[in-house]
Design a protein around this motif. Structure first.
Motif: not given
Length: 297
Positions: A94-98, A123-126, A142-148, A153-161
Motif C-alpha cells: 500500500n504505497f502507490s496510486r495510478f 483512498t485515492a482522490q481522482k 491525490c491520496a492522504p497518508l493512512a496515519a495522517r 500528496f497530489c500530482t497533476a500533468h496539466i495540458t499545454p493546449y
C-alpha cells in the motif's frame, strides 16, 4: 499546579472523558517529481534505463513522496516492484496510486500519472480536469497518508493546449477546498506553466515579488521560488530552449504548498537529465525535481 492537573485528569477519566495526547504534527518531507516521457521517448520500455534510473534516484535522494507524469502502466508496475524489493516503502502492499489518462498508447496498456509514498496511503482522490482537444483525460490525483489523513500528496500533468488555464484553475480550486477542510496539500507535477506567467498569479504568494514574478495575489509557495539562480522563478526543468527567465530553458515542473502550512525553510533542486537510456539517449525531456519542506502535518 502538577497536583491540580493530576486531579483534573483523574476527574475527567472518572467521568468517562478521554483527553487525547498532544501530537507533534510538524514534519519535514523530501519530495521527488519527474515527467518520465514514458511513451513519447521511452516507448513503454522497462529495461532501457529510465525505470532503474528513477528507482535509484528516489532512494539516493531520500525521497518520501514521488510524483510521476507521462508513465506507462508497465513502467509504473516495474517501479512499484523495484521499490518494494528495495525495502523503500513501510508497507509494500500500500504505497502507490495510478490514474489512467489514455488507453491508446503504451502498447495497449494504460498511460497516465502516479504517486508513490514511503508511508501507507489512504483512498485515492481522482478529479477529472476540463477536457482539451486531445484524447487524454487529465486528472488531479491525490491520496492522504493512512496515519495522517489530513496530509494529502497530489500530482497533476496539466495540458499545454487550449484548456491549460481552466485546468490550473480547477486544480487550485480543489487545493483551496481541501485547505478549507483542514487538510495540508503537497502538489508536485508538470503544470505546463512557468512561474512568471500571469496564469499562476492566483497561485503564487502575494508577498513574493521579484523582477520576473511581481503581480502575485495567491497563497502558495513553490519550493524553488527563493533560488538565487532566478529569484521568484527558480531553476529550469527542461533543456534546449530559450523560453525561461534569467537566460534559462523553461521551468514547468513545480512543487507547491500553501504558505499557511509552512513551518520552516524549504528548497528545491533540478537535476540534469540522464543521457543513458536506449543506447545513450536522454531519458526524458524533463529534469527530475527534488524538494525539501517542513509542514504542519
Amino acid at each position: 499546579m502538577r497536583r491540580l492537573a493530576g486531579i483534573l485528569t483523574a476527574l475527567l477519566l472518572s467521568l468517562g472523558v478521554v483527553t487525547p495526547a498532544a501530537a507533534d504534527t510538524t514534519a519535514t518531507y523530501q519530495v521527488w517529481s519527474w515527467n518520465v516521457a514514458g511513451w513519447a521517448m521511452n516507448k513503454a520500455l522497462i529495461n532501457n534505463g529510465m525505470v532503474s534510473g528513477a528507482v535509484s534516484s528516489i532512494q539516493v535522494r531520500g525521497a518520501q513522496f514521488v510524483a510521476l507524469n507521462e508513465i506507462c502502466w508497465q513502467q509504473y508496475k516495474e517501479i512499484q516492484s523495484k521499490l518494494a524489493t528495495a525495502g523503500w516503502p513501510q508497507d509494500t502492499t500500500n504505497f502507490s496510486r495510478f490514474a489512467e489518462q489514455r488507453a491508446d498508447v503504451c502498447n495497449g496498456e494504460a498511460f497516465g500519472e502516479a504517486i508513490f509514498s514511503k508511508f501507507p496511503l489512504g483512498t485515492a482522490q481522482k478529479v477529472l480536469l476540463p477536457q482539451d482537444e486531445t484524447k487524454e483525460q487529465r486528472q488531479l490525483l491525490c491520496a492522504p497518508l493512512a496515519a495522517r489523513p489530513q496530509l494529502r500528496f497530489c500530482t497533476a500533468h496539466i495540458t499545454p493546449y487550449s484548456t491549460n488555464v481552466q485546468q490550473l484553475q480547477k486544480v487550485l480550486s480543489v487545493l483551496e477546498q481541501q485547505n478549507a477542510d483542514g487538510d495540508t496539500m503537497l502538489l508536485a507535477g508538470d503544470l505546463n506553466a512557468q512561474p512568471s506567467w500571469g496564469r499562476l498569479d492566483d497561485w503564487y504568494d502575494a508577498d513574493l515579488k521579484t523582477d520576473v514574478n511581481i503581480q502575485n495575489r495567491g497563497q502558495y509557495r513553490e519550493l524553488d521560488d527563493l533560488d538565487p539562480i532566478c529569484a521568484g522563478y527558480g531553476e529550469k526543468t527542461t533543456e534546449n530552449n530559450t523560453e525561461g527567465q534569467c537566460g534559462q530553458s523553461s521551468k514547468i515542473d513545480l512543487i507547491f504548498v500553501r504558505k499557511n502550512h509552512l513551518k520552516g525553510a524549504y528548497s528545491e533542486d533540478s537535476l540534469a537529465i540522464a543521457q543513458n537510456c536506449t543506447g545513450g539517449k536522454p531519458c526524458s525531456d524533463h529534469r527530475i525535481i527534488v524538494g525539501t519542506v517542513t509542514i504542519d502535518r
